[in-house]
Design an enzyme around this catalytic site. Structure first.
Site, mmCIF file in Angstrom:
data_model
loop_
_atom_site.group_PDB
_atom_site.id
_atom_site.type_symbol
_atom_site.label_atom_id
_atom_site.label_comp_id
_atom_site.label_asym_id
_atom_site.label_seq_id
_atom_site.Cartn_x
_atom_site.Cartn_y
_atom_site.Cartn_z
ATOM 1 N N ASP A 166 43.964 -25.385 48.031
ATOM 2 C CA ASP A 166 42.414 -25.157 47.586
ATOM 3 C C ASP A 166 41.530 -24.727 48.477
ATOM 4 O O ASP A 166 40.752 -23.634 48.328
ATOM 5 C CB ASP A 166 41.932 -26.343 47.059
ATOM 6 N N ASP A 216 39.737 -25.482 56.041
ATOM 7 C CA ASP A 216 38.260 -25.720 56.744
ATOM 8 C C ASP A 216 38.816 -25.582 58.256
ATOM 9 O O ASP A 216 38.683 -24.868 58.918
ATOM 10 C CB ASP A 216 37.882 -26.856 56.617
HETATM 11 P P1 5GP Z 1 41.266 -28.956 57.075
HETATM 12 O O1 5GP Z 1 42.425 -29.609 57.336
HETATM 13 O O2 5GP Z 1 41.498 -27.431 56.694
HETATM 14 O O3 5GP Z 1 40.093 -29.070 57.800
HETATM 15 O O4 5GP Z 1 40.786 -29.412 55.560
HETATM 16 C C1 5GP Z 1 41.455 -29.121 54.283
HETATM 17 C C2 5GP Z 1 41.105 -30.212 53.343
HETATM 18 O O5 5GP Z 1 39.973 -30.890 53.491
HETATM 19 C C3 5GP Z 1 41.302 -29.697 51.907
HETATM 20 O O6 5GP Z 1 42.646 -29.562 51.464
HETATM 21 C C4 5GP Z 1 40.458 -30.505 51.231
HETATM 22 O O7 5GP Z 1 40.769 -31.680 50.833
HETATM 23 C C5 5GP Z 1 39.391 -31.072 52.169
HETATM 24 N N1 5GP Z 1 37.854 -30.202 51.961
HETATM 25 C C6 5GP Z 1 37.476 -29.282 53.097
HETATM 26 N N2 5GP Z 1 36.348 -28.912 52.846
HETATM 27 C C7 5GP Z 1 36.004 -29.123 51.601
HETATM 28 C C8 5GP Z 1 35.080 -28.849 50.680
HETATM 29 O O8 5GP Z 1 33.967 -28.218 50.855
HETATM 30 N N3 5GP Z 1 35.051 -29.531 49.302
HETATM 31 C C9 5GP Z 1 36.163 -30.403 48.968
HETATM 32 N N4 5GP Z 1 36.198 -30.771 47.737
HETATM 33 N N5 5GP Z 1 37.375 -30.557 49.804
HETATM 34 C C10 5GP Z 1 37.129 -30.165 51.295
#
Ligand code: 5GP
Length: 180
Positions: free
Chosen positions: A102, A105
């Site tokens: 989805d 980040d």
């Molecule tokens: P990363 O490991 O890239 O920092 O984060 C990825 C995960 O963080 C995504 O799969 C999701 O579960 C969560 N996440 C990061 N930003 C958002 C956001 O703006 N909204 C939601 N609902 N989930 C997010």
């Protein structure tokens, strides 16, 4: 509609824009894999479920669906360690694999997943991500990207905040006071 939800700052991506982009991605993916047999879509739960369902229905190449769940931020918007909560069932050895996510980040989740899946020796491994924030995530490869979005908390189209708002057909930006 946002009048119903005062915690929405705005609709960031409306339903028509999402559907249009998903159709384009499906076309691109179908063209790239044409003639290579079946691919396995591995959807990351829960956030990727709606994107994967729409994407898969528009693919014109044979494909299988499987799912994984990884530890997420929980109900707070703070990054934590990544863990597998639910593993896939299919054997991906020597298969073409496309991860469907989805949002990216920090890239930690996708990085962990890429290392983990590559250890299972797929024939190829690519990633399809609906949204990417401008975080420090350029070390992870996103082969198919839907949208670049700002660094705000987004909900809808699979994405939640504390399990709420997942099933909207659009993606909305939460007001900072709703999650900070
Ligand atoms: P990363 O490991 O890239 O920092 O984060 C990825 C995960 O963080 C995504 O799969 C999701 O579960 C969560 N996440 C990061 N930003 C958002 C956001 O703006 N909204 C939601 N609902 N989930 C997010």
């Amino acid at each position: 509609m946002t009048g119903l939800y005062p915690e929405f700052e705005r609709i960031l991506l409306d339903e028509a824009s999402i559907q249009q982009r998903v159709a384009e991605l499906a076309q691109e993916i179908s063209a790239d894999y044409r003639g290579q047999g079946s691919i396995i879509l591995i959807t990351i739960l829960k956030g990727g479920f709606m994107f994967a369902a729409d994407l898969a229905r528009r693919l014109t190449i044979p494909h299988y669906m499987d799912f994984m769940a990884l530890s997420s931020y929980g109900s707070k918007s703070i990054s934590g360690a990544v863990r597998i909560l639910l593993d896939m069932r299919l054997d991906i050895y020597n298969k073409h694999v496309l991860v469907v996510e989805d949002i990216v980040d920090t890239g930690k989740t996708l990085e962990y997943l890429t290392v983990n899946l590559n250890a299972r020796r797929p024939a190829s491994l690519k990633t399809c991500v609906l949204t990417r924030k401008p975080g420090d995530n350029r070390h992870v490869t996103v082969d198919y990207l839907g949208f670049e979005i700002p660094d705000v908390w987004v909900v809808g189209y699979g994405l939640d905040y504390a399990e709420r708002h997942r099933t909207w057909p659009f993606i909305a930006e939460l007001k900072p006071e709703a999650y900070s």
